[in-house]
Design a protein around this motif. Structure first.
Motif, short mmCIF file in Angstrom:
data_model
loop_
_atom_site.label_atom_id
_atom_site.label_comp_id
_atom_site.label_asym_id
_atom_site.label_seq_id
_atom_site.Cartn_x
_atom_site.Cartn_y
_atom_site.Cartn_z
N UNK A 15 -24.08 -8.84 -16.17
CA UNK A 15 -23.05 -7.81 -16.29
C UNK A 15 -22.96 -6.95 -15.03
N UNK A 16 -21.78 -6.43 -14.79
CA UNK A 16 -21.57 -5.44 -13.74
C UNK A 16 -21.83 -4.09 -14.38
N UNK A 17 -23.09 -3.68 -14.38
CA UNK A 17 -23.48 -2.48 -15.10
C UNK A 17 -24.82 -1.99 -14.57
N UNK A 18 -25.14 -0.74 -14.91
CA UNK A 18 -26.51 -0.28 -14.70
C UNK A 18 -27.12 0.03 -16.05
N UNK A 19 -28.41 -0.23 -16.19
CA UNK A 19 -29.08 -0.08 -17.48
C UNK A 19 -30.30 0.83 -17.40
N UNK A 20 -30.66 1.24 -16.20
CA UNK A 20 -31.78 2.16 -16.01
C UNK A 20 -31.53 3.00 -14.77
N UNK A 21 -32.23 4.11 -14.64
CA UNK A 21 -32.06 4.98 -13.48
C UNK A 21 -33.32 5.80 -13.31
N UNK A 22 -33.36 6.57 -12.22
CA UNK A 22 -34.57 7.32 -11.91
C UNK A 22 -35.54 6.47 -11.11
#
Length: 444
Positions: free
Chosen positions: A91-98
């Motif tokens: 997918x063209x997405x983000x699923x986590x950050x930090x």
């Protein structure tokens, strides 16, 4: 481009029905739910019949600020090899950050979140896609996602963003027409305009799924019948190009097999209607497409060149995700009402998935499970996967003394110790009998 035909998303709950379903040329399986060394017998039988199986990843986070994790890529490659797949999708997405780029705790969304359509995000995404392409043994296709929220200050439309991504990397596209409809309702984006801007010859296949509208917001549930507006978008797409494959997705609330077959029939009908409207010399694998293939990989950034863009993107994504799952202030420019809708949707999905990966918890806690989990989720964002989340939730209830019923508390403690104690419980018959006796006495 390989012709796939008509397919359906393979799920354990409908595995038997899928095997018996007529006219199924291929299936798609969620990559993270497949163990390469222990393939489900249903998938093995389908492969033996010549049915193509494509792994569909959901956790790579190609749109995130960090480079793709090597272990996740290796795991995805293993599934490709085990299934003998000609293609793999994400997918063209983000699923986590930090994490290190922001010097803040790492947060997990447990969901696919939209990437801002900016030059920074596109540059980072292109490099991440190239890294994934180099690590995978078959071609990669990436999917446009559904979104409840829009980023402020976007510089491109969805079609322009996807066109540049394909142009710069040669990656194939998995076009989800249900997601185009979702973004039409939620973000006012015209599906026809998006289709007109897409590089149609780059399409690997198409997703079709159902959802529902509530209070002016479309929820891409994958748990409802495919509505006519989604079929209309599919017809529009088929009037422009003959897609190599089309697949029906259903993840929950599975109907009877006959209903799934009727939905597949409606999808075939929408394709036929679009094909009848297609010009005799429609778009195809043109010189423009060949030029893009030849240019694939050009314009790649040198190592470290994108670090400033990655850090800017990391800070923006961490601020958004923290607002969604940790209750921090809403970043400037976002719609607060829509962010609230998204935050509640994330919490609800998190409770549902934890109940699936740890089905004992709703049994132990009874009717109070969901209420207790939603209360817990407000101040305790997910920092790892759902199984870890289940353990952390149980540990929190036990540590905070929030369970008044002694039997419930004892049952939850037993469950938690079985999975996270200092060492696994003994399997010796005498010890197991003593443990079972203790449980019976506690229930009295």
């Amino acid at each position: 481009m390989e012709r796939l035909g008509t397919g359906i998303g393979w799920r354990p709950e409908i595995a038997d029905a899928v095997e018996r379903m007529p006219g199924i040329d291929w299936v798609e399986a969620v990559a993270e739910n497949v163990c390469p060394g222990h393939l489900p017998e249903s998938l093995v039988r389908l492969r033996e019949r010549g049915v193509t199986v494509i792994p569909h990843g959901v956790s790579l986070g190609l749109g995130g600020a960090e480079r793709p994790d090597a272990e996740r890529l290796a795991a995805l490659a293993e599934r490709v090899e085990a299934l003998g797949s000609p293609l793999v999708t994400e997918h063209i997405a983000f699923v986590r950050a930090g994490g290190p780029l922001t010097a803040s705790p790492r947060l997990e969304a447990g969901h696919l979140l939209p990437v801002p359509r900016t030059r920074d995000a596109l540059d980072v995404l292109c490099e991440n896609v190239r890294i994934a392409q180099d690590a995978l043994p078959v071609p990669l296709a990436v999917e446009n996602i559904a979104a409840l929220i829009a980023w402020p200050g976007e510089e491109m439309t969805e079609g322009q963003f996807l066109y540049e991504l394909a142009d710069r990397t040669g990656v194939r596209l998995l076009i989800d027409v249900a997601n185009l409809h979702t973004n039409h309702v939620n973000r006012g984006e015209d599906p026809a305009k998006a289709l007109a801007e897409l590089p149609l010859e780059a399409i690997a296949y198409v997703h079709v799924a159902g959802g529902f509208e509530r209070d002016g917001v479309w929820h891409d549930s994958h748990a409802h019948a495919v509505p006519q507006p989604v079929l209309d978008v599919l017809t529009d797409l088929a009037s422009r190009v003959s897609p190599p494959g089309v697949l029906l997705e259903r993840d929950e609330n599975f109907p009877e097999p006959a209903e799934l077959e009727r939905e597949l029939g409606a999808i075939r009908g929408a394709l036929e209607k679009g094909a009848a409207e297609r010009p005799a010399t429609g778009p195809g694998a043109s010189a423009e497409g060949a030029a893009r293939e030849a240019a694939a990989g050009t314009g790649a950034a040198r190592a470290g060149e994108l670090d400033p863009a990655r850090q800017r993107l990391a800070l923006a994504q961490a601020a958004l995700l923290s607002a969604l799952v940790a209750g921090t202030p809403v970043p400037e420019g976002f719609d607060r009402v829509r962010l609230g809708v998204q935050a509640r949707a994330l919490a609800g999905k998190r409770a549902d998935v934890v109940a699936k990966v740890a089905p004992e918890l709703p049994v132990i806690l009874g009717d109070g499970y969901r209420r207790a989990f939603l209360a817990y989720s407000h101040g305790h964002p997910m920092t790892d996967g759902y199984r870890r989340d289940a353990l952390d939730f149980a540990g929190y209830l036990l540590a905070e003394g929030r369970l008044e019923d002694a039997r419930v508390r004892a049952g939850l403690r037993e469950w938690w110790l079985e999975r996270s104690g200092p060492r696994p419980h003994s399997r010796r018959p005498g010890v197991r009998l003593a443990r079972a006796t203790r449980r019976v006495l506690l229930r009295r």
